[in-house]
Design a protein around this motif. Structure first.
Motif, PDB file in Angstrom:
ATOM      1  N   ALA A   1       0.825  -1.208   0.000  1.00 54.09           N
ATOM      2  CA  ALA A   1       0.000   0.000   0.000  1.00 54.09           C
ATOM      3  C   ALA A   1       0.858   1.257   0.000  1.00 54.09           C
ATOM      4  CB  ALA A   1      -0.927  -0.011   1.216  1.00 54.09           C
ATOM      5  N   ALA A   2       2.032   1.155   0.637  1.00 57.26           N
ATOM      6  CA  ALA A   2       2.909   2.326   0.707  1.00 57.26           C
ATOM      7  C   ALA A   2       3.711   2.536  -0.563  1.00 57.26           C
ATOM      8  CB  ALA A   2       3.862   2.186   1.894  1.00 57.26           C
ATOM      9  N   ALA A   3       3.823   1.500  -1.413  1.00 60.31           N
ATOM     10  CA  ALA A   3       4.676   1.578  -2.609  1.00 60.31           C
ATOM     11  C   ALA A   3       4.345   2.763  -3.517  1.00 60.31           C
ATOM     12  CB  ALA A   3       4.618   0.263  -3.379  1.00 60.31           C
ATOM     13  N   PRO A   4       3.057   2.968  -3.924  1.00 63.63           N
ATOM     14  CA  PRO A   4       2.776   4.119  -4.798  1.00 63.63           C
ATOM     15  C   PRO A   4       3.037   5.458  -4.117  1.00 63.63           C
ATOM     16  CG  PRO A   4       0.727   3.070  -4.100  1.00 63.63           C
ATOM     17  CD  PRO A   4       1.841   2.153  -3.693  1.00 63.63           C
ATOM     18  N   LEU A   5       2.875   5.508  -2.786  1.00 63.66           N
ATOM     19  CA  LEU A   5       3.176   6.750  -2.077  1.00 63.66           C
ATOM     20  C   LEU A   5       4.671   7.040  -2.094  1.00 63.66           C
ATOM     21  CD1 LEU A   5       0.833   6.567   1.048  1.00 63.66           C
ATOM     22  CD2 LEU A   5       0.797   8.310  -0.741  1.00 63.66           C
ATOM     23  N   LEU A   6       5.470   6.009  -1.891  1.00 59.32           N
ATOM     24  CA  LEU A   6       6.909   6.191  -1.893  1.00 59.32           C
ATOM     25  C   LEU A   6       7.404   6.589  -3.285  1.00 59.32           C
ATOM     26  CD1 LEU A   6       9.342   5.967   0.021  1.00 59.32           C
ATOM     27  CD2 LEU A   6       9.646   3.619  -0.766  1.00 59.32           C
ATOM     28  N   PHE A   7       6.828   5.967  -4.306  1.00 60.78           N
ATOM     29  CA  PHE A   7       7.202   6.294  -5.682  1.00 60.78           C
ATOM     30  C   PHE A   7       6.788   7.734  -6.024  1.00 60.78           C
ATOM     31  CE2 PHE A   7       6.271   6.324 -10.282  1.00 60.78           C
ATOM     32  CZ  PHE A   7       7.512   5.951 -10.774  1.00 60.78           C
TER      33      PHE A   7
END
Length: 634
Positions: free
Chosen positions: A598-604
């Motif tokens: 879930a955090a992946a797109p935020l980090l990207f």
């Protein structure tokens, strides 16, 4: 039965001309003397054009007087006449040249002058010189007869929105050429004084290539300028004031020349050169259609000002080149392929670069002003002329991450290499402030490594083709792996790291995180890996080693039909608390690892924002961020 004489025709000015004339009449410029310099310059150009045309059509000047410019004054009127026996104009040319302005520079002139710029310093620069006559005159009348024509025409206007054009009696017209009559307004009656005319001509027009005479009240004539070619005189016989006067004439500028290049080349190819490097940037320096401003003469006969003698990356140079070897009947095609032109261009280019290098050594402060004005243009040569790269690298100056406000040479940068540093690092971007704030620079700053700040559009191109300087390759901070491990961290930074309580992610946890993020992000990234180029930011995006730099790709993608952006590499800062926490969750597996997905797109998206770009899917990024914030306040 006699022919009916055409009636006078009244026409309105083009809208931009009307606005320009209103400005000329109602604005108070600091130096109104400029109007006479501009009218004399136009007259000299008309003579030079006819001199060139007569090479193929000698009948146009047969039986006529030698080329000259005649000035007459009448204190009683008061009025002023500037007459030439040059090419002249027919009816349509009067309309085209005096009733409309097709040049793209006019709008720029109006905008700059409207912003409060010094109008007198802009007139010559923007090619609107004729209209400066309305600064001093209530009415201007122009009678012109084109060489070889049996018709003459009169153009007149009070500068208030319209002009009149009608046939002129041949008895009242010059045998060929143009006569301009200025009906001076009371505030400018001093321009009918002979002393005033002598002063202005001496200051601004003493070295035009056409003689100038002043017709006195008793019918005698006084020579104000002999039309001698300044560039053919020995350098020792020319004063600094004469150089400055000629620079104003040939360059149409009022600034001081930063460099004056005056010499005579002898040998297989003989030619005289008088060139100037301006000290300030012209308004149209980067317009695609802009051409150089070097006039080509052959044995003092003007040929053209459109010969491509100097390369485009020296297009800011002004002046004259006079050849002894070229034929007088040069065509455009001959100019493009002529070996003499090529030899002259190569020799003069060498001399310009040599003199700029000398200025950089002898007067660094003055050279910096030249670089600030024209450095972006000179750097075009790094891309377009590989054979000139070594000479241009010596001239190139850069702002860097450690240099503050000073300009640094590549030699300075190499001399400041840190232990084990093997490459010259650079950062590309749209402006210096954005580049300086880039997370990609954090690891370099931590180690005291100097990085070139490259904010000009051309920088993205020349760095890809340049092999290096002094045996040191160029390396982008946003491309490939940052080989920083061998460069020691500054002592102060190392002490600061030891004082921190946060523990970086272990190698095993980081490996689990990178694998999980790669699976979650899919084809948005080609790789996820740990980074040594980050110090305080959690993540950044870099380009693959053999792909285009991110800035270059951005420039190419902005062009029509260039396609989309390629997948990037996501680099993570193992020491950042956010990355360390996500790594721990990824290593734990189960539901904790799902939170990483879930955090992946935020980090990207965060990495894109830190790089000065919007998230690739702004709406999805906003929803994910809002969801995360809701959980923190629940």
């Amino acid at each position: 039965m006699s022919e009916t004489k055409p009636a006078a025709e009244t026409r309105t000015f083009e809208a931009e001309v009307s606005r320009l004339l209103h400005m000329m009449v109602h604005s108070v410029y600091s130096n109104r003397d400029v109007f006479l310099r501009e009218l004399i310059s136009n007259a000299a150009d008309a003579c030079e054009k006819l001199r060139t045309l007569s090479l193929s059509e000698p009948a146009l000047i047969e039986g006529g007087d030698a080329f000259q410019i005649v000035i007459e004054t009448d204190k009683a009127a008061p009025s002023l006449v500037i007459a030439d026996n040059g090419i002249g104009m027919d009816r349509q040319e009067l309309i085209d040249n005096l009733g409309t302005i097709a040049q793209s520079g006019t709008r720029a002139f109006l905008e700059k002058a409207g912003d409060g710029a010094k109008g007198s310093a802009l007139i010559g620069q923007f090619g609107v010189g004729f209209y400066s006559a309305f600064m001093v005159a209530d009415k201007v009348s122009v009678v012109s007869r084109k060489a070889g024509s049996d018709e003459a025409w009169r153009w007149s206007s009070d500068g208030k929105g319209a002009y009149e054009i009608e046939p002129a009696d041949l008895a009242d017209a010059p045998a060929r050429g143009t006569r301009i009559l200025l009906h001076l307004n009371p505030d400018n009656a001093s321009y009918a004084e002979t002393d005033t005319i002598e002063r202005i001509v001496t200051a601004y027009s003493a070295h035009v290539p056409v003689p100038i005479v002043l017709k006195l009240a008793d019918g005698t004539e006084e020579s104000l300028a002999d039309g001698s070619a300044l560039w053919r005189k020995p350098k020792s016989a020319v004063t600094e004031d004469e150089y400055k006067e000629f620079y104003g004439h040939v360059g149409g500028r009022f600034d001081e020349p930063a460099v004056t290049i005056h010499y005579r080349a002898e040998g297989r190819t003989e030619y005289s050169v008088l060139l100037f490097v301006p000290s300030s940037r012209p308004f149209d320096l980067f317009e695609p259609e802009r051409q150089g401003k070097v006039k080509l003469y052959v044995r003092r006969v003007f040929i053209t000002d459109e010969a491509e003698i100097l390369p485009p990356w020296l297009r800011f140079v002004r002046g004259v080149i006079d050849s002894e070897d070229l034929p007088l009947n040069l065509s455009r095609e001959m100019l493009q392929k002529n070996p003499v032109i090529e030899a002259i261009g190569k020799g003069v280019t060498n001399r310009v670069l040599t003199d700029l290098d000398k200025l950089a050594t002898d007067d660094p402060e003055r050279f910096v002003k030249v670089w600030e004005a024209f450095g972006a243009v000179l750097k075009e040569g790094l891309y377009e002329a590989p054979d000139r790269r070594d000479a241009l690298f010596k001239l190139a100056r850069f702002k860097t991450t450690t240099g503050g406000d000073s300009w640094r040479s590549l030699a300075d940068v190499v001399a400041a290499f840190r232990p084990n540093q093997t490459a010259i690092y650079y950062a590309l971007g749209d402006d210096a402030a954005t580049i300086a704030a880039s997370p990609h620079l954090e690891g370099f700053a931590k180690r005291g490594v100097e990085v070139l700040i490259l904010a000009d559009a051309v920088d993205a191109f020349w760095v890809r083709t340049a092999l290096g300087f002094d045996g040191k390759p160029f390396q982008s901070v946003t491309q490939g792996a940052a080989t920083l491990d061998l460069i020691p961290v500054l002592e102060a930074e190392a002490a600061r790291d030891e004082a921190k309580e946060e523990k970086p992610a272990s190698d095993e946890a980081l490996a689990a995180l990178t694998l999980r993020l790669k699976q979650a992000l899919g084809d948005k990234v080609v790789e996820v890996r740990g980074s040594n180029r980050l110090a305080t930011s959690p993540a950044c995006l870099v380009s693959p080693e053999f792909g285009p730099d991110r800035q270059l790709e951005k420039i190419l993608a902005s062009r029509d039909g260039a396609g989309g952006r390629s997948a990037q590499i996501l680099e993570l800062n193992p020491a950042h608390p956010l990355v360390a926490g996500l790594a721990a969750q990824a290593a734990a597996g189960g539901a904790a690892a799902e939170r990483v997905d879930a955090a992946a797109p935020l980090l990207f998206g965060l990495a894109r924002i830190l790089d000065g770009e919007a998230p690739d899917e702004p709406a999805a990024f906003a929803r994910a961020l809002a969801g995360l914030m809701e959980k923190t306040v629940a």
